[in-house]
Design a protein around this motif. Structure first.
Motif, mmCIF file in Angstrom:
data_model
loop_
_atom_site.group_PDB
_atom_site.id
_atom_site.type_symbol
_atom_site.label_atom_id
_atom_site.label_comp_id
_atom_site.label_asym_id
_atom_site.label_seq_id
_atom_site.Cartn_x
_atom_site.Cartn_y
_atom_site.Cartn_z
ATOM 1 N N ALA A 1 -9.277 -11.770 -10.686
ATOM 2 C CA ALA A 1 -8.236 -11.877 -11.702
ATOM 3 C C ALA A 1 -6.876 -11.400 -11.188
ATOM 4 N N THR A 2 -6.867 -10.404 -10.335
ATOM 5 C CA THR A 2 -5.613 -9.776 -9.948
ATOM 6 C C THR A 2 -5.244 -10.090 -8.505
ATOM 7 N N ILE A 3 -3.985 -10.311 -8.255
ATOM 8 C CA ILE A 3 -3.549 -10.495 -6.880
ATOM 9 C C ILE A 3 -2.650 -9.355 -6.428
ATOM 10 N N GLY A 4 -2.287 -8.465 -7.332
ATOM 11 C CA GLY A 4 -1.495 -7.305 -6.935
ATOM 12 C C GLY A 4 0.000 -7.520 -7.029
ATOM 13 N N ALA A 5 0.496 -8.627 -6.489
ATOM 14 C CA ALA A 5 1.935 -8.857 -6.516
ATOM 15 C C ALA A 5 2.342 -9.557 -7.809
ATOM 16 N N ASP A 6 3.587 -9.359 -8.211
ATOM 17 C CA ASP A 6 4.111 -10.055 -9.375
ATOM 18 C C ASP A 6 4.402 -11.504 -9.039
ATOM 19 N N PHE A 7 4.899 -11.722 -7.813
ATOM 20 C CA PHE A 7 5.250 -13.092 -7.449
ATOM 21 C C PHE A 7 5.177 -13.289 -5.941
ATOM 22 N N CYS B 1 7.445 -17.622 -7.350
ATOM 23 C CA CYS B 1 6.388 -18.106 -8.241
ATOM 24 C C CYS B 1 5.734 -16.919 -8.916
ATOM 25 N N TRP B 2 5.811 -16.925 -10.223
ATOM 26 C CA TRP B 2 5.233 -15.807 -10.980
ATOM 27 C C TRP B 2 3.903 -16.221 -11.572
ATOM 28 N N ASP B 3 2.889 -15.498 -11.131
ATOM 29 C CA ASP B 3 1.525 -15.740 -11.601
ATOM 30 C C ASP B 3 1.120 -14.552 -12.468
ATOM 31 N N THR B 4 0.229 -14.782 -13.391
ATOM 32 C CA THR B 4 -0.273 -13.658 -14.189
ATOM 33 C C THR B 4 -1.264 -12.870 -13.345
ATOM 34 N N ALA B 5 -1.495 -11.643 -13.727
ATOM 35 C CA ALA B 5 -2.490 -10.830 -13.025
ATOM 36 C C ALA B 5 -3.793 -10.807 -13.815
ATOM 37 N N GLY B 6 -4.049 -11.866 -14.543
ATOM 38 C CA GLY B 6 -5.296 -11.970 -15.288
ATOM 39 C C GLY B 6 -5.174 -11.540 -16.741
ATOM 40 N N GLN B 7 -4.004 -10.999 -17.103
ATOM 41 C CA GLN B 7 -3.855 -10.476 -18.467
ATOM 42 C C GLN B 7 -3.690 -11.571 -19.512
ATOM 43 N N GLU B 8 -3.601 -12.853 -19.066
ATOM 44 C CA GLU B 8 -3.494 -13.953 -20.021
ATOM 45 C C GLU B 8 -4.717 -14.026 -20.928
ATOM 46 N N ARG B 9 -5.798 -13.440 -20.501
ATOM 47 C CA ARG B 9 -7.037 -13.461 -21.271
ATOM 48 C C ARG B 9 -6.973 -12.619 -22.538
ATOM 49 N N PHE B 10 -6.285 -11.478 -22.458
ATOM 50 C CA PHE B 10 -6.429 -10.528 -23.563
ATOM 51 C C PHE B 10 -5.135 -9.903 -24.052
ATOM 52 N N GLN B 11 -4.023 -10.139 -23.379
ATOM 53 C CA GLN B 11 -2.787 -9.534 -23.881
ATOM 54 C C GLN B 11 -1.593 -10.407 -23.529
ATOM 55 N N LEU C 1 2.028 -11.382 -21.897
ATOM 56 C CA LEU C 1 2.397 -11.231 -20.493
ATOM 57 C C LEU C 1 3.599 -10.330 -20.273
ATOM 58 N N GLY C 2 4.289 -9.994 -21.355
ATOM 59 C CA GLY C 2 5.397 -9.057 -21.224
ATOM 60 C C GLY C 2 6.720 -9.722 -20.917
ATOM 61 N N VAL C 3 7.799 -9.045 -21.237
ATOM 62 C CA VAL C 3 9.122 -9.658 -21.122
ATOM 63 C C VAL C 3 9.538 -9.923 -19.684
ATOM 64 N N ALA C 4 9.170 -9.029 -18.765
ATOM 65 C CA ALA C 4 9.610 -9.187 -17.368
ATOM 66 C C ALA C 4 9.052 -10.464 -16.752
ATOM 67 N N ASP D 1 4.499 -23.161 -26.649
ATOM 68 C CA ASP D 1 5.156 -22.462 -27.758
ATOM 69 C C ASP D 1 5.492 -21.019 -27.391
ATOM 70 N N GLU D 2 4.548 -20.351 -26.757
ATOM 71 C CA GLU D 2 4.766 -18.956 -26.357
ATOM 72 C C GLU D 2 5.922 -18.869 -25.359
ATOM 73 N N PHE D 3 5.933 -19.785 -24.420
ATOM 74 C CA PHE D 3 7.018 -19.803 -23.446
ATOM 75 C C PHE D 3 8.374 -19.964 -24.139
ATOM 76 N N LEU D 4 8.460 -20.940 -25.039
ATOM 77 C CA LEU D 4 9.742 -21.211 -25.711
ATOM 78 C C LEU D 4 10.166 -20.029 -26.573
ATOM 79 N N LEU D 5 9.188 -19.368 -27.172
ATOM 80 C CA LEU D 5 9.475 -18.187 -27.977
ATOM 81 C C LEU D 5 10.004 -17.045 -27.108
ATOM 82 N N GLN D 6 9.364 -16.828 -25.970
ATOM 83 C CA GLN D 6 9.724 -15.702 -25.102
ATOM 84 C C GLN D 6 11.027 -15.942 -24.362
ATOM 85 N N VAL D 7 11.242 -17.165 -23.924
ATOM 86 C CA VAL D 7 12.403 -17.449 -23.064
ATOM 87 C C VAL D 7 13.588 -17.943 -23.888
ATOM 88 N N GLY D 8 13.307 -18.685 -24.958
ATOM 89 C CA GLY D 8 14.376 -19.202 -25.804
ATOM 90 C C GLY D 8 15.444 -19.940 -25.029
#
Ligand code: GDP
Ligand code: MG
Length: 181
Positions: free
Chosen positions: A41-47, A64-74, A76-79, A107-114
């Motif tokens: 699930a985790t690769i350690g780096a943010d990008f 390239c920004w990949d999730t660290a596996g947290q897409e499953r349960f929480q 992704l955060g503003v950063a 939808d989540e992307f458009l909400l977060q990034v606007g």
């Protein structure tokens, strides 16, 4: 012209989609030209970064920004979302549920990034794992119809495992991001 005289332009690309569709694999195939079935699930780096020679005197420095596996349960955060210039929406062609969830990711992307220009934001849709035989759950037509309905988003069918269409998908979304400048 040599690389010295080329101008760097910075592009933040984020990769979204359900857990298990192959986001991390796609990123590694694009950035490192490798497939490794061992990613957890985790690769350690943010990008990860990769340069793309755009061919007009500019070099796109793509993070390239990949999730660290947290897409499953929480969330992704503003950063993660902040300043995104383009977005790759991924599903697994053998998993209909992952395709049906594209709406939520968009939808989540458009909400977060606007983004200012909602209609023309550079998305790309990727249907991954086309190398898997006999398990297709989402037809090319069904995926393309969705992309057309969402404003003609480019669609690519990929295999991170066999390196099919991965570079094309990333290149397309990055070039579209540069056009928005
Ligand atoms: P993520 O959770 O979206 O980051 O997905 P991963 O990149 O971790 O991949 C999930 C699983 O699918 C792993 O076992 C990968 O080896 C596998 N996988 C990823 N891309 C492909 C592909 O194109 N073809 C096949 N056959 N398997 C893949
Ligand atoms: Mg991952």
């Amino acid at each position: 012209r040599g690389n010295q005289s080329k101008r760097n332009v910075y592009v933040k690309a984020i990769i979204l989609g359900d857990s298990g569709v192959g986001k991390t694999s796609l990123m590694h195939q694009f950035v490192q030209g490798r497939f490794n079935s061992q990613y957890k699930a985790t690769i350690g780096a943010d990008f990860l970064k990769k340069d793309i020679d755009v061919g007009d005197g500019r070099v796109a420095v793509v993070s390239c920004w990949d999730t660290a596996g947290q897409e499953r349960f929480q969330s992704l955060g503003v950063a993660f979302y902040r300043g995104a210039d383009c977005c790759m929406l991924c599903f697994d062609v053998t998993d209909a549920r992952s395709f049906e969830n594209l709406d939520n990711w968009r939808d989540e992307f458009l909400l977060q990034v606007g983004p200012r220009d909602l209609e023309n934001f550079p998305f790309v849709v990727v249907g991954n794992k086309i190398d898997v035989e006999g398990k297709r759950a989402v037809s090319q037509k069904r995926a393309m119809d969705w992309c057309v309905a969402k404003g003609n988003i480019p669609y690519f069918e990929t295999s991170a495992k066999r390196a099919i269409n991965v570079d094309d998908a990333f290149r397309t979304v990055v070039l579209n991001a540069l056009e928005q400048e």
